[in-house]
Design an enzyme around this catalytic site. Structure first.
Site, PDB file in Angstrom:
ATOM      1  N   CYS B 279       0.527  -0.768  -0.658  1.00  0.00           N
ATOM      2  CA  CYS B 279       1.470  -0.060   0.222  1.00  0.00           C
ATOM      3  C   CYS B 279       1.315  -0.545   1.664  1.00  0.00           C
ATOM      4  O   CYS B 279       2.302  -0.664   2.396  1.00  0.00           O
ATOM      5  CB  CYS B 279       1.239   1.447   0.172  1.00  0.00           C
ATOM      6  SG  CYS B 279       1.887   2.262  -1.293  1.00  0.00           S
ATOM      7  N   CYS B 361       8.842   2.353  -5.172  1.00  0.00           N
ATOM      8  CA  CYS B 361       8.879   1.059  -5.841  1.00  0.00           C
ATOM      9  C   CYS B 361       9.009   1.246  -7.343  1.00  0.00           C
ATOM     10  O   CYS B 361       8.514   2.230  -7.904  1.00  0.00           O
ATOM     11  CB  CYS B 361       7.612   0.272  -5.524  1.00  0.00           C
ATOM     12  SG  CYS B 361       7.505  -0.213  -3.801  1.00  0.00           S
ATOM     13  N   CYS B 389       2.550   7.363   1.086  1.00  0.00           N
ATOM     14  CA  CYS B 389       2.453   5.917   1.020  1.00  0.00           C
ATOM     15  C   CYS B 389       1.772   5.346   2.251  1.00  0.00           C
ATOM     16  O   CYS B 389       1.514   4.161   2.327  1.00  0.00           O
ATOM     17  CB  CYS B 389       3.828   5.313   0.870  1.00  0.00           C
ATOM     18  SG  CYS B 389       4.932   5.885   2.148  1.00  0.00           S
TER      19      CYS B 389
HETATM   20  S1  SF4 Z   1       4.742   1.923  -4.024  1.00  0.00           S
HETATM   21 FE1  SF4 Z   1       3.568   0.707  -5.475  1.00  0.00          FE
HETATM   22  S2  SF4 Z   1       4.470  -1.295  -5.443  1.00  0.00           S
HETATM   23 FE2  SF4 Z   1       5.312  -0.209  -3.718  1.00  0.00          FE
HETATM   24  S3  SF4 Z   1       4.038  -0.832  -2.069  1.00  0.00           S
HETATM   25 FE3  SF4 Z   1       3.114   1.011  -2.835  1.00  0.00          FE
HETATM   26  S4  SF4 Z   1       1.678   0.420  -4.378  1.00  0.00           S
HETATM   27 FE4  SF4 Z   1       2.915  -1.350  -3.894  1.00  0.00          FE
END
Ligand code: SF4
Ligand code: SF4
Lengths: 554, 408
Positions: B279, B361, B389
């Site tokens: 993230c 995502c 996130c």
């Molecule tokens: S949501 Fe999942 S894929 Fe997207 S940036 Fe975060 S960890 Fe990576």
């Protein structure tokens, strides 16, 4: 307490923004003084003797500690460090700057407060019993009805420009503590045989130049029709109330001129078209509002109670305070406590910024963060566990709120009078102080319950008509004089006081009050209160004592 | 000839007015053309008046009896109500009775002291035309019609929900108005404000409000490289519906490659640290780049989205980034968002309809089952209190978890 949702919040925000625009137009000269006046009045902004005065609504007297802290901060940052709690459960700031009022309104909006309709010829802040929801003698909690009335009357488009101001009050208790008899419109709440809330409606009461007790115009109104019926009353008043003479424009004059029965019939006629209509209160909306007035998380009576008898013996002043400033609560383990704003010296009802903050702290510590403003111009902590009373008393002593004088001769109601108010004939605050100075703790205890009420002019903001002893400032050739009344009361047996005789000078007032008290003390039988003695022996002995030099005509 | 302001179908128009108002009652002959006569004349001479050429209106003084017009509408083209002084409020009761009791549906005009700050009340009691007083300009008055967006009481003409009768609808109306005011204030205070959209339904609502009110708020989104194609498709939807180009921020390619090379393409399932690292590279760094040098940013966060957000303020200071941060939808519910989207035809990410209330995502989001927490589908293998996130950080740079204890 009622908590704003997005609708309430938006309205106070938009109102503050609207007033900011109006003020800017006024300061730029685009809005005349005359056109600005009713607009600022409907936001509580008066121009007073020395400076503009801002009146902030405390709807039916309910305050959170956070709100009180903001009121204190406003006193400090925008005024001279104090505010004045009024007989209409509002607060007034005496020294604001017009240009900064929009900022004050923004600050108020952030804590769900405003100055909307606190003056001007419109429906004013609704008032009620300061013990609403906790009184041991309560039949119906009036607060949800007050809130419904607040919302319905706020920016009601048809009734924003009435002939004159319009004050609404509610009572839901056995003992009437809301002075409903002297309001333009008043509701007495009770239960019918089926347990449904119904209301007796009074219209056309009021004080001022032509004091009247409001006659009952409707009995047993079903609560859901409270607003449809109010609409009918106001439409009759808006259409037929006098607009040609300021002194004859209140609804009481209309009611009296056509007679209460005819007025009631006219309203009934209008109401036929309205009842059951869109302004009928829905169960859903009532439930939503009522849910804001649930009890706080009380301890059980056992947990909350305590035996205070030892402390009472040890601390005489605590004992006096318990008798005077503490009243019964619907829960045996709790009590409602009055924080006295009647110290000899400061104006009755005045509180400084730090006092407001201290009262807010006491509310947080002892009363679930909630306070009430009483029409007697004191603050009330409505939910104090009895086991905390001694701690609260000590804290209140330290903060200067523990004067054990509630209901006694020094618990004086007084309007701002000649020290602040542009309409005054005479000063009220120094009269209050001068009377307070005559009665020490022992003397006032010996006298017992005695309501002294002082107004600086016939507008009667100090409720002198319904004081056991009333004092009214009058103007004689530009000098301040005072009329003295005896025998008024605002409780269940609401009565207007009788003027004793010719008006007297400032210096003569405290002595006359003392003489009136002496008449009572000499004539008193048993536990009789001042007002009971007046009822029994009549006015004549008081007249005689009031003017000892004058030969009374038989 | 004077100017008149009209409201028709909620639109405000200013026109010249050709009606002639006759002050004195008792005339036998009337001028040609359209005239407005005193009530007494209309009641006494209706037939004569009806037979003349030109239309006839009637005007009421404050003390006139409104109800005398009962059964006397036939042949009337308009009713005018006089406000000799704006403080005389009887005209409002005239209007209410004419509209409600007598059912008058034609033009109802106010004349006399018709001032800006009374227009709102007049419109709500049923006036739909306002004669601009001599010496005033129509533009100086019309603003008064928009001072308030909701009302407690019902109005005669305005169909907006009265709060006392239909609270839920009024609350929704109020939320839209409050959010609009907030966005306007933010735009005025921060000409460089930036809105970081995740293209979710919430963020589409904000985008719609920005477009609807032509607010100069820059919009950006983060293409992490792992988004659903449906999500990326929303960028084009915004372009075609609103003509707005959303700026797309990408992660630094080398950082992504290095992370994948070391930990693999699905490292986020392995540990919280690796998930946060991913993230960090794909979201936090590009966002910080987009925000840098600006004084304010906006998000579509809502209080009831997550336990981490129950105390979310509408305005806060993002201390870690040294800028203002606004959450104009803080008090909106998911239903409020959907109701807005339906009412204003806002394009929505099709994934919402497939059980994704909260979309991130692709590998880190799944659909939720009925009754599950709305954010249950985000990093579903993690604890609820960790599910942020990293975009929303506290003063010390750690995740904000305001009052988690009390919320739990
Ligand atoms: S949501 Fe999942 S894929 Fe997207 S940036 Fe975060 S960890 Fe990576
Ligand atoms: S009673 Fe008279 S002097 Fe006192 S506050 Fe009211 S208007 Fe002013």
């Amino acid at each position: 307490m009622y908590r704003y949702d997005a609708v309430d919040r938006l309205l106070v925000e938009e109102r503050a923004a609207q007033f900011r625009g109006q003020t800017e137009r006024f300061l730029k000269g685009e809005l005349s003084e005359d056109a600005f006046k009713p607009l600022r009045l409907q936001n509580g902004l008066y121009v007073q003797r020395h400076a503009p005065m801002l009146r902030v609504a405390i709807p039916y007297g309910m305050l959170s500690s956070d709100q009180l802290r903001v009121l204190g901060r406003i006193a400090r940052e925008y005024d001279r460090g104090y505010g004045h709690f009024t007989t209409r459960q509002n607060i007034q700031y005496n020294w604001v700057e017009i240009a900064r009022v929009p900022d004050i309104l923004d600050e108020l909006a952030a804590v769900e407060m405003h100055g909307i309709q606190t003056s001007g010829n419109c429906i004013r802040n609704t008032t009620t019993d300061h013990l609403a929801g906790v009184a041991a003698d309560e039949i119906v909690d009036p607060r949800p009805y007050c809130e419904l009335m607040r919302q319905w009357s706020t920016f009601n488009p048809e009734f924003a420009f009435l002939p004159r101001k319009f004050k609404v009050a509610f009572n839901g208790a056995g003992q009437n503590r809301a002075a409903t008899g002297v309001h333009d419109l008043a509701f007495d709440l009770k239960l019918d045989a089926a347990g449904e809330v119904v209301m007796d409606v009074m219209a056309g009461g009021g004080q001022g130049r032509t004091p009247r007790i409001g006659p009952v115009i409707k009995r047993d109104l079903p609560w859901r029709e409270m607003l449809t019926y109010t609409e009918a009353v106001l439409r009759a008043y808006n259409r037929w109330g006098r607009r040609d003479n300021l002194y004859k424009a209140r609804i009481k004059i209309l009611v009296e001129s056509i007679g209460a029965e005819r007025f009631a019939a006219d309203v009934e006629d209008e109401w036929r078209h309205l009842k059951g209509g869109i302004a009928r209160i829905t169960d859903e909306e009532f439930q939503r509002i009522n849910a804001c007035f649930t009890d706080p998380a009380y301890l059980s009576d056992d947990e909350a109670s305590a035996d205070l008898s030892g402390l009472r013996v040890q601390h005489k002043r605590f004992d006096a305070w318990l008798r005077r400033n503490v009243v019964a609560h619907k829960r045996a383990g709790y009590a409602a406590v009055t924080l006295s704003l009647k110290r000899t010296g400061p104006a009755p009802g005045d509180a400084t910024d730090t006092e407001m903050e201290r009262a807010a702290d006491l509310a947080d510590r002892f009363s679930f963060g909630e306070l009430r403003v009483s029409h007697h111009q004191n603050l009330v902590l409505a939910h104090v566990a009895r086991k905390d009373l001694f701690d609260l008393w000590q804290a209140a002593e330290a903060a200067g709120f523990a004067e054990p004088n509630i209901g006694l001769v020094t618990d004086i109601i007084a309007c701002p009078g000649g020290d602040f108010c542009a309409l005054a004939n005479a000063r009220a605050i120094p009269i209050a102080t001068a009377i307070q100075e005559r009665f020490d703790a022992a003397k006032q205890e010996a006298i017992g319950e005695l309501a002294v009420k002082i107004s600086g002019c016939i507008n009667s903001c100090g409720h002198h008509h319904v004081g056991h002893i009333g004092v009214l400032g009058v103007d004689k050739n530009g000098e301040e004089w005072y009329q003295i009344l005896v025998g008024g009361r605002s409780d269940n047996e609401v009565t207007l006081g009788t003027i004793l005789g010719r008006s007297i000078k400032f210096d003569e007032v405290p002595g006359m009050v003392e003489r009136l008290v002496d008449v009572y003390l000499n004539a008193r039988e048993g536990e009789e209160r001042f007002i009971d003695t007046v009822g029994r022996i009549g006015i004549a002995p008081f007249k005689a004592a009031a003017y000892p030099d004058k030969v009374q005509a038989a | 000839m004077s100017e008149i302001i009209r409201i028709a179908n909620k639109r405000i128009a200013v026109e010249n007015d050709g009606w002639l108002l006759l002050n004195e009652a008792g005339a036998d002959v009337w001028p040609e053309g359209d005239v407005i006569v005193p009530l007494a004349d209309w009641l006494a001479r209706r037939d004569t008046l009806k037979s003349r050429t030109g239309r006839t209106g009637v005007w009421l003084a404050p003390a006139d009896d409104t109800l005398s017009l009962k059964d006397a509408f036939d042949g009337l083209a308009l009713i005018a109500v006089q406000f000799p002084k704006f403080t005389d409020g009887r005209g409002y009761s005239h209007a209410t009775l004419l509209r409600r009791r007598l059912g008058w549906t034609g033009e109802l005009r106010a004349f006399g002291e018709v001032l800006r700050d009374q227009l709102f009340y007049m419109a709500r009691t049923g006036f739909d035309a306002f004669v601009v007083p001599d010496g005033l300009k129509a533009e100086a008055l019309t603003g008064g019609l928009n001072d308030f967006s909701v009302a407690y009481q019902d109005a005669v003409v305005d169909p907006a929900a009265p709060a006392l009768a239909n609270r839920a609808a009024a609350v929704r109306e109020a939320k839209i108005a409050r959010t609009t005011h907030q966005l306007q204030k933010i735009a005025a205070k921060h000409p460089d404000a930036i809105f970081a959209t995740s293209l979710s339904a919430e963020d589409m609502v904000i985008t719609d409000l920005i477009a609807r009110h032509s607010l100069p708020i820059h919009i950006t989104t983060l293409d992490t490289g792992r988004l659903h194609p449906e999500t990326l498709g929303m960028i084009g939807e915004v372009k075609s519906k609103y003509g707005i180009d959303i700026e797309v921020m990408h992660p630094v390619a080398e950082a992504v490659e290095a992370h994948v090379a070391t930990h693999g393409a699905f490292a986020f399932y392995e540990s919280l640290e690796l998930r946060k690292a991913c993230c960090g590279i794909r979201k936090v760094e590009p966002l910080n780049r987009a925000l840098s040098g600006r004084s304010a940013w906006l998000t579509g966060q809502r209080r009831d989205q997550a336990v981490t957000r129950v105390h979310l303020p509408e305005a806060e200071h993002d201390e870690a980034r040294g800028m203002a941060k606004y959450n104009p939808l803080a008090d909106w519910s998911w239903d409020d968002v959907l109701a807005y989207a339906a009412r204003f035809d806002v394009p929505l990410n099709p994934l919402h309809a497939r059980g994704y209330p909260s979309i991130g995502c692709e590998p880190c989001t799944r659909a939720i089952r009925p009754g599950e927490d709305p954010r249950a589908g985000r990093w579903w293998w993690e604890q609820a209190d960790a599910k942020e996130c990293g975009l929303h950080v506290g003063p010390d740079g750690t995740l904000t978890r305001t009052n988690l204890e009390s919320a739990a």
